[in-house]
Motif scaffolding. Structure first.
Motif, short mmCIF file in Angstrom:
data_model
loop_
_atom_site.label_atom_id
_atom_site.label_comp_id
_atom_site.label_asym_id
_atom_site.label_seq_id
_atom_site.Cartn_x
_atom_site.Cartn_y
_atom_site.Cartn_z
N LEU A 116 45.11 35.36 39.86
CA LEU A 116 45.24 37.36 39.99
C LEU A 116 44.04 37.29 38.94
CD1 LEU A 116 47.87 37.05 43.08
CD2 LEU A 116 45.49 37.48 43.59
N GLY A 117 44.46 39.05 38.56
CA GLY A 117 43.84 39.95 37.86
C GLY A 117 42.33 39.31 37.04
N ILE B 162 53.47 43.89 43.83
CA ILE B 162 54.01 42.95 45.84
C ILE B 162 52.87 42.20 46.00
CG2 ILE B 162 54.65 43.04 48.14
CD1 ILE B 162 55.36 45.68 47.66
N ASP B 163 51.21 42.57 46.76
CA ASP B 163 49.93 41.67 47.31
C ASP B 163 49.24 40.72 46.18
OD1 ASP B 163 49.45 44.49 46.84
OD2 ASP B 163 47.66 43.32 46.55
N THR C 152 46.99 42.07 45.36
CA THR C 152 45.51 42.34 44.62
C THR C 152 44.86 43.46 45.19
OG1 THR C 152 45.63 42.82 48.02
CG2 THR C 152 45.80 40.49 46.01
N GLY C 153 45.28 44.70 44.62
CA GLY C 153 45.05 46.04 44.63
C GLY C 153 45.46 47.35 45.62
N MET C 154 46.08 46.57 46.67
CA MET C 154 46.46 47.13 47.89
C MET C 154 47.73 48.06 47.69
SD MET C 154 47.05 45.11 51.33
CE MET C 154 48.59 44.59 51.61
N CYS C 155 48.86 47.92 47.09
CA CYS C 155 49.51 48.19 47.44
C CYS C 155 49.95 49.28 46.35
CB CYS C 155 51.14 47.39 47.57
SG CYS C 155 51.90 47.18 46.09
N VAL D 269 45.20 44.45 39.12
CA VAL D 269 42.88 43.90 39.63
C VAL D 269 42.47 44.53 38.38
CG1 VAL D 269 43.33 43.56 42.00
CG2 VAL D 269 42.82 46.04 41.09
#
Lengths: 457, 273
Positions: free
Chosen positions: B87-88, B213-214, B216-219, B235
């Motif tokens: 990630l990231g 949390i996720d 992936t850039g969602m929360c 992200v």
């Protein structure tokens, strides 16, 4: 004409303290009674109004003939998740909105009938027998939300090896992280996924396409013949006002994910916490805003406000959800637009809102909210921002030749993206929309993918 | 499931794990991180990938809260419920000739893959590594193998200079000129390093670890204010040019669930914090 059968509901005073499902569903007697109200129109407008054109009069007739299994299969033909769509579809603007009965009386409660059949099939383990002729070609599906699941089912039935990749640790996408338990029990989603596994669909969790594997790797290293992107609209929209990063301010996505996916309502048994104060304001008027407000209430907030810049009539949320929210004591503060979040020591204390009045009608047919010189300050412990989501940019960032528009939506021509063999459907293409539209896109994409694969031969 | 194939106790608070996760290992680059869930009721914990090969990834975890303590209870042969990554964004390895790096405590772990990438391109590195005492200095031998100079600071003076990394940094900056600084450690350390470097016009890259949390850039939980603009560390980072980062806001955001952490720790029979 007999009256429309009312869906039994959990008492608001009980349900506002728990996460049990609110709408309880029909029993067989209620189902038969409601089905008997259908006029069996020659030109059924309900079918046309359904995004996936389910043969509604046929399944209603089958209910009346006590052929519940057949009735279920009629829906399943066009919609693999009736238990879910029966619960979350905006029927009032689709099938039920078009029902002829609704002109003079009340429309047939089609959604409740659909839900009954979905639940009936789950309880009695009815699975449509499928004779799948294997063709040994591999298709990758990105995302296990409504679009991905519908595409997976349809593509699997055509004989393909179907692999679904999910970024999170549970399958179902927005059905899991977004929609609360009291509106859609998670066990239903899990059972539906198990059924797809039985159909032969393979599910892989913890794989982020664009990070863990790129689209290019799927083709070159894993020998997929086509890829379907159904990664949804996961990026929260921000208000763009001062104070948005104060402690106590949540995006609805975070707030709902903590509870729905991470089960923070069971803290500390579930290790993920959530913090909710006495007074909570939710900004927005859609279904996500209603979900967040009702969740806040269940977590123990005493005063929960919906802060919305238009009036009650303009709320984009389903009427049913608005009524449920009102019954549970959610207070609607209308014609208010937040302009500043005020905090102390980096923690939210108040939200300053501009008072709006209604002006001319805008492109959406609703009266445009026009700012006034008046302001209102509301004391709050939490603010939840629920003003929309846009497509998740991860795949785009990792796939430079994938064309997207100015809003980050993947550009498609009949589900085909700018990359040959890569298809897309659902919220990643349309922006945040409904479960059924995403499912319809997933299902139709499967046909399009099949056509494409055949041109390769 | 993701099997633990190696575990080393680096000191009483910090463990190193090698985990079999071929998919997460595949595309890993320096600066990437993982999200790990220890068991089915577990939190999603972000941890930097320290090293990787074709099959395995190495992480280093400090027992700071309930979930990292649960992770520490796992041993070779046990499996983790979930591992997802990489990630990231990978760290931007800039074309610089000289670099001063500052590691604080377990911050040495995320610093390691970046410094190795800098060393591989021929950058000359001076490292200042700090910890509470000599037992809490990690990866020292590995750093020594490719850094020009390694300066040590401990709070109790049990090894190297007694005092903060910033004291050592200041004395270096007085006599030497560097092209870039990279600092990874507790937020307060990074803030102080950045303030110090500014006096010497030295640009500083940092790695941020807000609550996620996720991943992936969602929360949007991991948001960071930089020059008044909001970024998501998961992200858009976790590595950032430090210019304009609101460290004070970040510190407060990181503390938001402190009392909940305490409630969770009570489950472990741990009344100490």
């Amino acid at each position: 004409m007999i009256n429309r059968t009312k869906m039994p509901e959990l008492n608001p005073n009980i349900r506002k303290n728990n996460f049990s499902e609110v709408a309880l569903g029909f029993d067989i007697k209620q189902v038969k009674l409601e089905a008997s109200r259908c006029l069996d129109c020659k030109n059924p407008r309900c079918v046309t109004a359904c995004p996936v054109n389910i043969d509604i009069p046929l399944f209603i007739k089958q209910i009346l003939d006590d052929k519940f299994e057949d009735a279920y299969c009629t829906i399943y033909h066009d919609n693999i998740l009736p238990g879910i769509c029966g619960r979350v579809c905006p029927q009032e603007t689709q099938c039920e909105g078009a029902c002829v009965l609704g002109i003079k009386y009340e429309s047939v409660s089609i959604g409740a009938l659909e839900r009954f059949l979905g639940d009936y099939s789950l309880e009695n383990n009815i699975l449509k027998k499928e004779n799948i002729i294997e063709n040994h070609k591999k298709i990758a599906i990105v995302g296990s939300g409504p679009a991905g699941l519908a595409c997976a089912a349809a593509i699997r039935r055509l004989g393909y090896i179907t692999d679904v990749y999910e970024a999170l640790h549970e399958f179902g996408g927005v059905l899991k992280y977004g929609i609360p338990e009291f509106r859609l029990p998670k066990s239903i989603v899990d059972t539906e996924i198990k059924r797809l596994e039985k159909l032969g669909v393979n599910f892989y969790k913890n794989v982020i396409i664009g990070k863990t594997l790129t689209i290019d790797q799927l083709f070159k290293e894993y020998d997929y013949k086509a890829v379907f992107i159904g990664s949804g609209a996961g990026l929260p929209s921000s208000l763009g006002i001062k104070g948005e990063n104060l402690n106590g301010v949540y995006y609805a996505n975070e707030f709902l994910t903590r509870v729905n996916l991470m089960r923070a309502n069971n803290f500390p048994l579930s290790a993920t916490p959530i913090k909710i104060g006495k007074t909570v304001a939710v900004v927005g008027g859609g279904n996500v805003a209603m979900d967040a407000a009702r969740t806040a209430k269940r977590l123990g907030a005493e005063n929960v406000y919906i802060v919305y810049r238009r009036n009650m009539e303009a709320l984009p949320a389903r009427l049913e959800e608005v009524h449920h929210a009102i019954d549970e004591g959610i207070i609607f503060k209308l014609l208010l637009n937040p302009v500043e979040i005020i905090g102390e020591a980096y923690e939210i204390k108040k939200v300053r809102c501009q008072v709006m009045v209604l002006g001319e009608k805008d492109a959406s047919g609703r009266q445009r909210p026009v700012p006034t010189d008046e302001y209102q300050i509301i004391d709050v412990d939490n603010l939840i921002i629920a003003i929309g989501q846009s497509p998740n940019p991860i795949i785009k960032k990792a796939t430079p030749n994938l064309k997207v528009d100015d809003w980050g939506r993947v550009v498609v021509d009949d589900y085909q993206t700018s990359i040959p063999g890569v298809f897309a459907g659902g919220d990643i293409v349309t922006g945040a929309a409904t479960v059924i539209l995403a499912m319809g896109a997933g299902k139709d994409s499967a046909q399009r993918i099949d056509k494409y694969i055949k041109t390769l031969e | 499931m993701y099997e633990i194939i190696e575990k080393k106790e680096l000191n009483k608070d910090v463990d190193l794990f090698v985990i079999k996760a071929p998919l997460a290992a595949k595309n890993t680059q320096p600066g990437n991180f993982l999200i790990v869930r220890v068991d089915k009721d577990g939190e999603r914990i972000p941890l930097t990938i320290v090293e990787n090969d074709e099959e395995n990834i190495t992480i280093i975890s400090q027992k700071v809260g309930f979930s990292t303590k649960m992770l520490s209870n796992k041993n070779i042969g046990d499996s983790l419920e979930d591992v997802v990554g990489p990630l990231g964004l990978p760290a931007k390895i800039k074309k610089v000739k000289t670099l001063v790096a500052v590691a604080g405590g377990v911050g040495a772990a995320p610093l390691y893959p970046q410094l190795k990438a800098y060393a591989n391109q021929g950058t000359k590195i001076d490292l200042i590594i700090g910890a509470q005492d000599k037992d809490h200095l990690i990866l020292l031998d590995k750093f020594k193998s490719f850094c020009e100079n390694v300066y040590i600071a401990t709070d109790d003076g049990s090894l190297g200079t007694k005092g903060f990394v910033t004291n050592v940094l200041e004395s270096l900056l007085e006599k030497k000129i560097y092209d870039l600084a990279v600092a990874i450690g507790p937020l307060i350390m990074m803030k102080n390093v950045v303030t110090m470097n500014k006096k010497y016009n030295l640009p500083t890259d940092v790695s941020l670890n807000p609550i996620m949390i996720d991943g992936t850039g969602m929360c949007g939980n991991c948001r960071v204010s930089i020059n008044g603009k909001t970024y998501f560390a998961c992200v858009d980072g976790p590595d950032f040019d430090s210019e304009g980062i609101d460290f004070d806001e970040l510190m407060e955001r990181q503390r938001y669930y402190k009392s909940e952490e305490h409630i969770c720790n009570l489950r472990l029979g741990d009344n100490n914090d």
